[in-house]
Design a protein around this motif. Structure first.
Motif, PDB file in Angstrom:
ATOM      1  N   ARG A   2       0.829  -1.218   0.000  1.00 39.52           N
ATOM      2  CA  ARG A   2       0.000   0.000   0.000  1.00 39.52           C
ATOM      3  C   ARG A   2       0.856   1.257   0.000  1.00 39.52           C
ATOM      4  NH1 ARG A   2      -4.644  -2.024   4.243  1.00 39.52           N
ATOM      5  NH2 ARG A   2      -5.998  -2.952   2.669  1.00 39.52           N
ATOM      6  N   ARG A   3       2.006   1.206   0.625  1.00 36.06           N
ATOM      7  CA  ARG A   3       2.886   2.364   0.742  1.00 36.06           C
ATOM      8  C   ARG A   3       3.753   2.567  -0.502  1.00 36.06           C
ATOM      9  NH1 ARG A   3       4.730   1.101   5.470  1.00 36.06           N
ATOM     10  NH2 ARG A   3       6.514  -0.069   4.738  1.00 36.06           N
ATOM     11  N   HIS A   4       4.185   1.485  -1.152  1.00 34.59           N
ATOM     12  CA  HIS A   4       5.217   1.608  -2.182  1.00 34.59           C
ATOM     13  C   HIS A   4       4.814   1.185  -3.589  1.00 34.59           C
ATOM     14  CE1 HIS A   4       8.267   2.594   0.763  1.00 34.59           C
ATOM     15  NE2 HIS A   4       7.902   1.553   1.484  1.00 34.59           N
ATOM     16  N   SER A   5       3.677   0.602  -3.777  1.00 36.13           N
ATOM     17  CA  SER A   5       3.370  -0.035  -5.056  1.00 36.13           C
ATOM     18  C   SER A   5       2.290   0.688  -5.848  1.00 36.13           C
ATOM     19  CB  SER A   5       2.912  -1.478  -4.815  1.00 36.13           C
ATOM     20  OG  SER A   5       3.921  -2.207  -4.160  1.00 36.13           O
ATOM     21  N   LEU A   6       2.401   0.586  -7.160  1.00 38.13           N
ATOM     22  CA  LEU A   6       1.298   0.986  -8.022  1.00 38.13           C
ATOM     23  C   LEU A   6       0.122   0.053  -7.750  1.00 38.13           C
ATOM     24  CD1 LEU A   6       0.036   2.460 -10.476  1.00 38.13           C
ATOM     25  CD2 LEU A   6       1.166   0.762 -11.924  1.00 38.13           C
ATOM     26  N   GLY A   7       0.418  -1.206  -7.596  1.00 33.65           N
ATOM     27  CA  GLY A   7      -0.611  -2.201  -7.317  1.00 33.65           C
ATOM     28  C   GLY A   7      -0.001  -3.577  -7.185  1.00 33.65           C
ATOM     29  N   TRP A   8      -0.856  -4.552  -7.041  1.00 35.22           N
ATOM     30  CA  TRP A   8      -0.443  -5.941  -6.932  1.00 35.22           C
ATOM     31  C   TRP A   8      -1.607  -6.787  -7.395  1.00 35.22           C
ATOM     32  CZ3 TRP A   8      -1.256  -2.471  -3.139  1.00 35.22           C
ATOM     33  CH2 TRP A   8      -2.363  -2.661  -2.310  1.00 35.22           C
ATOM     34  N   VAL A   9      -1.282  -7.992  -7.814  1.00 43.02           N
ATOM     35  CA  VAL A   9      -2.310  -8.924  -8.255  1.00 43.02           C
ATOM     36  C   VAL A   9      -2.235 -10.148  -7.361  1.00 43.02           C
ATOM     37  CG1 VAL A   9      -3.261 -10.263 -10.172  1.00 43.02           C
ATOM     38  CG2 VAL A   9      -2.040  -8.119 -10.641  1.00 43.02           C
ATOM     39  N   CYS A  10      -3.382 -10.538  -6.832  1.00 42.43           N
ATOM     40  CA  CYS A  10      -3.510 -11.762  -6.053  1.00 42.43           C
ATOM     41  C   CYS A  10      -4.288 -12.776  -6.881  1.00 42.43           C
ATOM     42  CB  CYS A  10      -4.265 -11.516  -4.751  1.00 42.43           C
ATOM     43  SG  CYS A  10      -3.413 -10.443  -3.591  1.00 42.43           S
ATOM     44  N   ALA A  11      -3.836 -14.012  -6.851  1.00 35.58           N
ATOM     45  CA  ALA A  11      -4.585 -15.117  -7.459  1.00 35.58           C
ATOM     46  C   ALA A  11      -5.106 -15.971  -6.314  1.00 35.58           C
ATOM     47  CB  ALA A  11      -3.690 -15.943  -8.371  1.00 35.58           C
ATOM     48  N   SER A  12      -6.403 -16.223  -6.317  1.00 35.53           N
ATOM     49  CA  SER A  12      -7.022 -16.990  -5.242  1.00 35.53           C
ATOM     50  C   SER A  12      -7.848 -18.120  -5.806  1.00 35.53           C
ATOM     51  CB  SER A  12      -7.914 -16.090  -4.397  1.00 35.53           C
ATOM     52  OG  SER A  12      -7.166 -15.028  -3.855  1.00 35.53           O
ATOM     53  N   ASP A  13      -7.773 -19.244  -5.120  1.00 35.98           N
ATOM     54  CA  ASP A  13      -8.627 -20.395  -5.398  1.00 35.98           C
ATOM     55  C   ASP A  13      -9.524 -20.521  -4.181  1.00 35.98           C
ATOM     56  OD1 ASP A  13      -9.830 -22.705  -6.232  1.00 35.98           O
ATOM     57  OD2 ASP A  13      -8.059 -23.965  -5.992  1.00 35.98           O
ATOM     58  N   GLY A  14     -10.692 -19.923  -4.251  1.00 36.06           N
ATOM     59  CA  GLY A  14     -11.539 -19.814  -3.069  1.00 36.06           C
ATOM     60  C   GLY A  14     -10.866 -18.892  -2.072  1.00 36.06           C
ATOM     61  N   ALA A  15     -10.716 -19.355  -0.841  1.00 38.00           N
ATOM     62  CA  ALA A  15     -10.073 -18.555   0.197  1.00 38.00           C
ATOM     63  C   ALA A  15      -8.558 -18.702   0.187  1.00 38.00           C
ATOM     64  CB  ALA A  15     -10.616 -18.964   1.565  1.00 38.00           C
ATOM     65  N   ARG A  16      -8.034 -19.587  -0.639  1.00 40.06           N
ATOM     66  CA  ARG A  16      -6.590 -19.869  -0.656  1.00 40.06           C
ATOM     67  C   ARG A  16      -5.846 -18.935  -1.605  1.00 40.06           C
ATOM     68  NH1 ARG A  16      -3.853 -24.811  -3.698  1.00 40.06           N
ATOM     69  NH2 ARG A  16      -1.695 -24.450  -3.068  1.00 40.06           N
ATOM     70  N   LEU A  17      -4.829 -18.219  -1.083  1.00 45.23           N
ATOM     71  CA  LEU A  17      -3.952 -17.398  -1.914  1.00 45.23           C
ATOM     72  C   LEU A  17      -2.990 -18.333  -2.639  1.00 45.23           C
ATOM     73  CD1 LEU A  17      -3.050 -14.487  -2.671  1.00 45.23           C
ATOM     74  CD2 LEU A  17      -1.390 -14.663  -0.789  1.00 45.23           C
ATOM     75  N   VAL A  18      -3.053 -18.341  -3.973  1.00 41.95           N
ATOM     76  CA  VAL A  18      -2.225 -19.270  -4.751  1.00 41.95           C
ATOM     77  C   VAL A  18      -1.224 -18.555  -5.649  1.00 41.95           C
ATOM     78  CG1 VAL A  18      -3.943 -21.120  -4.687  1.00 41.95           C
ATOM     79  CG2 VAL A  18      -3.953 -19.483  -6.602  1.00 41.95           C
TER      80      VAL A  18
END
Length: 131
Positions: A38-54
């Motif tokens: 949140r402090r340093h990035s333009l953004g980020w992408v998370c990939a999730s399979d249900g509740a699991r961060l993959v």
């Protein structure tokens, strides 16, 4: 399996620390990733399979036309399934929409097929100094 790709979404720090440990080796750290991105990035992408961060990739930038990929990681059981390429494609799309003109990535030689062949980066000369 239906993987969801989300831009700038909240995530669990413990889950990302565990994913990093799995992907990059070593024990899980206690990094506050959410505050960091949140402090340093333009953004980020998370990939999730249900509740699991993959999967995860961080996009930092210079505040102008250059974006940089960092920390691309995918759960070991989903590597070579297209999750990593989809993470990068979403990061590229969102960076372009933010007005960036260039996406940079540094990688070790064994990752060349992924980034160059799989994600469309072209090889360039670069330099590095260990600090």
């Amino acid at each position: 399996m239906a993987i969801d790709y989300s831009w700038r979404s909240a995530f669990d720090n413990a889950a990302l620390n565990a994913l990093h440990a799995e992907g990059f080796g070593g024990p899980a750290a206690d990094t506050d990733w959410l505050s960091r991105v949140r402090r340093h990035s333009l953004g980020w992408v998370c990939a999730s399979d249900g509740a699991r961060l993959v999967g995860f990739v961080n996009v930092v930038w210079d505040g102008g036309s250059h974006a940089f990929l960092l920390d691309t990681v995918v759960a070991s059981d989903l590597r070579r399934s297209g999750v990593g390429a989809a993470l990068v494609a979403e990061a590229v799309r969102r960076s372009r929409a933010a007005g960036c003109e260039w996406m940079h990535v540094d990688f070790e030689e064994e990752l060349r097929p992924f980034y160059v062949d799989g994600c469309g980066f072209r090889p360039t000369a670069a330099g590095l100094i260990a600090l």
